[in-house]
Write an enzyme that holds these catalytic residues in place. Structure first.
Site, PDB file in Angstrom:
ATOM      1  N   PHE A 164      39.496  14.916 -24.554  1.00  0.00           N
ATOM      2  CA  PHE A 164      40.943  15.031 -24.328  1.00  0.00           C
ATOM      3  C   PHE A 164      41.488  13.922 -23.444  1.00  0.00           C
ATOM      4  CE2 PHE A 164      39.580  17.008 -20.342  1.00  0.00           C
ATOM      5  CZ  PHE A 164      40.529  16.532 -19.457  1.00  0.00           C
ATOM      6  N   LYS A 188      37.473  13.317 -35.367  1.00  0.00           N
ATOM      7  CA  LYS A 188      37.671  14.712 -34.955  1.00  0.00           C
ATOM      8  C   LYS A 188      38.146  14.652 -33.500  1.00  0.00           C
ATOM      9  CE  LYS A 188      36.571  17.899 -32.887  1.00  0.00           C
ATOM     10  NZ  LYS A 188      37.444  18.446 -31.822  1.00  0.00           N
ATOM     11  N   GLU A 191      40.964  19.078 -29.469  1.00  0.00           N
ATOM     12  CA  GLU A 191      41.991  20.035 -29.894  1.00  0.00           C
ATOM     13  C   GLU A 191      43.040  20.255 -28.805  1.00  0.00           C
ATOM     14  OE1 GLU A 191      38.810  20.406 -29.247  1.00  0.00           O
ATOM     15  OE2 GLU A 191      38.158  22.497 -29.306  1.00  0.00           O
ATOM     16  N   SER A 241      31.722  15.681 -22.609  1.00  0.00           N
ATOM     17  CA  SER A 241      30.923  16.152 -21.469  1.00  0.00           C
ATOM     18  C   SER A 241      29.426  16.078 -21.793  1.00  0.00           C
ATOM     19  CB  SER A 241      31.323  17.587 -21.131  1.00  0.00           C
ATOM     20  OG  SER A 241      31.084  18.414 -22.252  1.00  0.00           O
ATOM     21  N   CYS A 296      36.463   9.406 -16.974  1.00  0.00           N
ATOM     22  CA  CYS A 296      35.003   9.386 -16.823  1.00  0.00           C
ATOM     23  C   CYS A 296      34.581   8.273 -15.869  1.00  0.00           C
ATOM     24  CB  CYS A 296      34.327   9.196 -18.164  1.00  0.00           C
ATOM     25  SG  CYS A 296      34.699   7.599 -18.857  1.00  0.00           S
ATOM     26  N   GLU A 395      30.475  17.578 -11.930  1.00  0.00           N
ATOM     27  CA  GLU A 395      31.540  16.645 -12.294  1.00  0.00           C
ATOM     28  C   GLU A 395      32.843  17.427 -12.206  1.00  0.00           C
ATOM     29  OE1 GLU A 395      32.045  15.628 -16.453  1.00  0.00           O
ATOM     30  OE2 GLU A 395      32.846  13.671 -15.891  1.00  0.00           O
TER      31      GLU A 395
HETATM   32  P1  NAD Z   1      34.182  18.169 -24.214  1.00  0.00           P
HETATM   33  O1  NAD Z   1      32.733  17.833 -24.226  1.00  0.00           O
HETATM   34  O2  NAD Z   1      34.587  19.560 -23.878  1.00  0.00           O
HETATM   35  O3  NAD Z   1      34.811  17.877 -25.672  1.00  0.00           O
HETATM   36  C1  NAD Z   1      34.614  16.649 -26.329  1.00  0.00           C
HETATM   37  C2  NAD Z   1      34.666  16.891 -27.835  1.00  0.00           C
HETATM   38  O4  NAD Z   1      33.615  17.789 -28.203  1.00  0.00           O
HETATM   39  C3  NAD Z   1      35.972  17.520 -28.315  1.00  0.00           C
HETATM   40  O5  NAD Z   1      36.355  16.897 -29.513  1.00  0.00           O
HETATM   41  C4  NAD Z   1      35.602  18.978 -28.526  1.00  0.00           C
HETATM   42  O6  NAD Z   1      36.345  19.576 -29.557  1.00  0.00           O
HETATM   43  C5  NAD Z   1      34.135  18.906 -28.898  1.00  0.00           C
HETATM   44  N1  NAD Z   1      33.385  20.109 -28.478  1.00  0.00           N
HETATM   45  C6  NAD Z   1      33.609  20.855 -27.364  1.00  0.00           C
HETATM   46  N2  NAD Z   1      32.717  21.867 -27.291  1.00  0.00           N
HETATM   47  C7  NAD Z   1      31.910  21.755 -28.367  1.00  0.00           C
HETATM   48  C8  NAD Z   1      30.783  22.488 -28.845  1.00  0.00           C
HETATM   49  N3  NAD Z   1      30.318  23.558 -28.184  1.00  0.00           N
HETATM   50  N4  NAD Z   1      30.191  22.084 -29.977  1.00  0.00           N
HETATM   51  C9  NAD Z   1      30.638  21.012 -30.645  1.00  0.00           C
HETATM   52  N5  NAD Z   1      31.702  20.268 -30.251  1.00  0.00           N
HETATM   53  C10 NAD Z   1      32.334  20.628 -29.123  1.00  0.00           C
HETATM   54  O7  NAD Z   1      34.886  17.098 -23.262  1.00  0.00           O
HETATM   55  P2  NAD Z   1      36.403  17.060 -22.776  1.00  0.00           P
HETATM   56  O8  NAD Z   1      36.641  18.161 -21.810  1.00  0.00           O
HETATM   57  O9  NAD Z   1      37.318  16.932 -23.934  1.00  0.00           O
HETATM   58  O10 NAD Z   1      36.418  15.643 -22.017  1.00  0.00           O
HETATM   59  C11 NAD Z   1      36.046  15.481 -20.679  1.00  0.00           C
HETATM   60  C12 NAD Z   1      34.598  15.040 -20.566  1.00  0.00           C
HETATM   61  O11 NAD Z   1      34.407  13.832 -21.291  1.00  0.00           O
HETATM   62  C13 NAD Z   1      34.178  14.732 -19.149  1.00  0.00           C
HETATM   63  O12 NAD Z   1      32.888  15.239 -18.934  1.00  0.00           O
HETATM   64  C14 NAD Z   1      34.179  13.205 -19.098  1.00  0.00           C
HETATM   65  O13 NAD Z   1      33.321  12.626 -18.142  1.00  0.00           O
HETATM   66  C15 NAD Z   1      33.729  12.887 -20.468  1.00  0.00           C
HETATM   67  N6  NAD Z   1      34.098  11.525 -20.836  1.00  0.00           N
HETATM   68  C16 NAD Z   1      33.116  10.588 -20.845  1.00  0.00           C
HETATM   69  C17 NAD Z   1      33.431   9.279 -21.157  1.00  0.00           C
HETATM   70  C18 NAD Z   1      32.382   8.225 -21.182  1.00  0.00           C
HETATM   71  O14 NAD Z   1      32.693   7.140 -21.629  1.00  0.00           O
HETATM   72  N7  NAD Z   1      31.161   8.479 -20.749  1.00  0.00           N
HETATM   73  C19 NAD Z   1      34.756   8.938 -21.466  1.00  0.00           C
HETATM   74  C20 NAD Z   1      35.730   9.930 -21.453  1.00  0.00           C
HETATM   75  C21 NAD Z   1      35.379  11.228 -21.135  1.00  0.00           C
END
Ligand code: NAD
Length: 510
Positions: A164, A188, A191, A241, A296, A395
């Site tokens: 997000f 994808k 959401e 994450s 991040c 985090e």
């Molecule tokens: P998230 O992991 O909750 O979601 C990321 C994606 O995974 C979304 O599209 C979501 O729909 C999908 N998803 C969520 N739960 C899932 C599941 N159980 N099974 C399959 N798919 C699933 O992350 P977020 O809250 O949207 O974003 C924040 C996180 O992203 C933080 O931890 C941040 O550090 C990380 N991030 C990392 C970087 C990097 O470059 N390392 C960059 C941006 C964000």
């Protein structure tokens, strides 16, 4: 989850927009009957309902992309480069529109959203150079009459699953190099803020990208699992994450896919006793609270070494009242809300647990958050944090900055190297020798020397170490070209017909 038929109203006469998929060059309403609410976080009001794809809908989008691939892979490099210049011009011209859509659902302030689009545009500009980026090698006369050369070819249909917090830029990290390399792309998005993906699709179509080359499938775990298991998807790029990144990597590779999965972070900023305290305090404030800490690469922990601690904490504290928190569309706002109410409450809980576990609350954002229903938390500062505390271990992903006091440089670097994450890290010092030693010692993928958020420019690649990255490949830059293509080496002989003979021996190289 909300059934579409009963998409909730807010009781405030708010129109709930339906946010559909984008398949084969057009918006396509979801057929699963499932949707998820999308909010304006600054007002705490539901503004949209995003369709959540079923497995059958994912199958349809992949089939569509696979069909488009047959023609897209034959499109010349000259045409692809020309198209990317057009994409660059259009996205540049419409950057404020993109930023506005982003702010409305993410909450970050408009100037920051414009910055996000600008950093994404750099990756599109990099992709304009695709003819040089996929150039192979050629060895003439490797053996007598034999030439050897290497080429790189696209993989087919590739998928991107994005978080997000950068709903425009992180997809650009993926689709720009993937499409330039000749692949068809299925995005994808998160959401939580899915609308930018549709504007992206519309702009790509307007710029001239053929239908089916870029697609959007909205969804949750069901859509993600369908992509991970689909035999027609050759590669998956993920940013999000760490627990989900690990799952994506394990599941995707088990199904034979190439996977890069970028995870979470806990970025440290080490300040040595000789550092410029004002410069370090400015950096800590902008890197800790920019985008409400939902980056991040945000600084989450300031490690104050030796006697710099007291003046540094004081300098940070003095700056905090100047950070104006408010609706991202208000020009004077510098920090917006958190993305959801649940996330805001979770972030705020680290102030309570920090105090319980012995930290000093220097600034309490629960007391300074703007009034109203928005998902706001004010800037927060914890001092005397130790490695045993939740505020250090997790985090937080919000505007809570922790200060850990360390006695020596070695102790400070040890903290970073013992941490399970290894995304970004920064050192503040006036000592060039210490800086050089630091870049050698530290276990993290992106290192800043007097630079708090060392996000690499687009012609380098972005990625962390340890639990911040699963897979070998970093995002964008040269590593993305490698990730989105497969190598082929051709050994070729055009013999002189007069001397041609049949030889059943194993090919020799001399
Ligand atoms: P998230 O992991 O909750 O979601 C990321 C994606 O995974 C979304 O599209 C979501 O729909 C999908 N998803 C969520 N739960 C899932 C599941 N159980 N099974 C399959 N798919 C699933 O992350 P977020 O809250 O949207 O974003 C924040 C996180 O992203 C933080 O931890 C941040 O550090 C990380 N991030 C990392 C970087 C990097 O470059 N390392 C960059 C941006 C964000």
């Amino acid at each position: 989850m909300t059934e579409l038929a009963e998409a909730p109203t807010t009781g405030r006469d708010e129109k709930i927009a339906r946010i559909p998929h984008w398949i084969g060059g057009t918006r396509v309403d979801g057929a699963s009957g499932r949707s998820s609410p999308v909010y304006d976080p600054a007002r705490g009001v539901q503004t949209g309902a995003v369709d959540l794809a079923s497995r059958a809908e994912v199958d349809a989008v992949v089939a569509n992309a696979a069909e488009a691939f047959e023609s897209w892979r034959t499109t010349s490099l000259a045409k692809r480069a020309e198209l990317f210049f057009a994409i660059r011009e259009l996205f540049h011209a419409r950057r404020e529109d993109i930023a506005r859509v982003l702010t409305a659902e993410h909450g970050k302030v408009l100037s920051d959203a414009m910055g996000e689009v600008a950093r994404g545009l750099e990756v599109i500009e990099f992709a304009c150079g695709i003819p040089t980026l996929v150039k192979g090698d050629f060895s003439e006369q490797a053996s007598t009459g034999i030439d050897v050369y290497s080429i790189r070819q696209p993989l087919g249909v590739v998928a991107g699953i994005t978080p997000f917090n950068f709903p425009a830029m992180v997809p650009m990290w993926m689709w720009a190099p993937a499409v330039a390399c000749g692949n068809c792309f299925v995005l994808k998005p998160s959401e939580k803020d899915p609308s930018v993906s549709l504007l992206t699709a519309e702009l790509l179509k307007e710029a001239g990208l053929p239908d089916g080359v870029f697609n959007v499938v909205q969804g949750d775990k069901e859509a993600v699992d369908a992509l991970l298991e689909h035999p027609g998807v050759a590669a998956v790029s993920f940013v999000g994450s760490t627990p989900i990144a690990r799952y994506i990597y394990e599941t995707g590779t088990k199904h034979g896919k190439r996977v890069q999965a970028l995870g979470g972070a806990k970025n440290h900023m080490i300040v040595l006793p000789d550092a410029d305290v004002d410069m370090a305090a400015d950096a800590a404030v902008s890197a800790g609270y920019g985008s409400a800490g939902e980056r991040c690469m945000a600084v989450s922990v300031v490690v104050a070494v030796g006697d710099v601690a007291d003046p540094l904490v004081e300098a940070i504290k003095q700056r905090l009242p100047n950070v104006k928190v408010g609706n991202g569309f208000e020009p004077e706002s510098e920090m917006g809300p958190l993305v959801t109410r649940e996330h805001r409450d979770k972030v705020a809980s680290y102030l309570a647990s920090g105090a319980d576990q012995g930290a000093t609350i220097v600034a309490d954002g629960r007391e300074t958050a703007p009034e109203g229903d928005g998902f706001f938390l004010g800037v927060s500062l914890l001092d005397n944090v130790t490695t045993a505390m939740d505020a250090y271990r997790d985090e937080i992903f919000g505007p809570v900055l922790s200060v850990v006091r360390a006695g020596t440089y070695d102790e400070a670097v040890g903290l970073v190297n013992d941490n399970p994450y290894g995304n970004g890290v920064a050192l503040f010092t006036r000592d060039g020798g210490a800086a050089r030693q630091f870049q050698f010692d530290v276990q993290a993928g992106m290192v800043g020397i007097n630079v708090p958020i060392p996000v690499p420019v687009a012609y380098y690649s972005f990625g962390g170490w340890k639990a911040s990255l699963f897979g070998d490949s970093h995002a964008y830059g040269p590593e993305s070209i490698h990730f989105y293509t497969r190598g082929k080496v051709v050994t070729s002989r055009w013999p002189d017909p007069a001397t041609s003979t049949v030889d059943l021996g194993f090919p020799q190289t001399r």
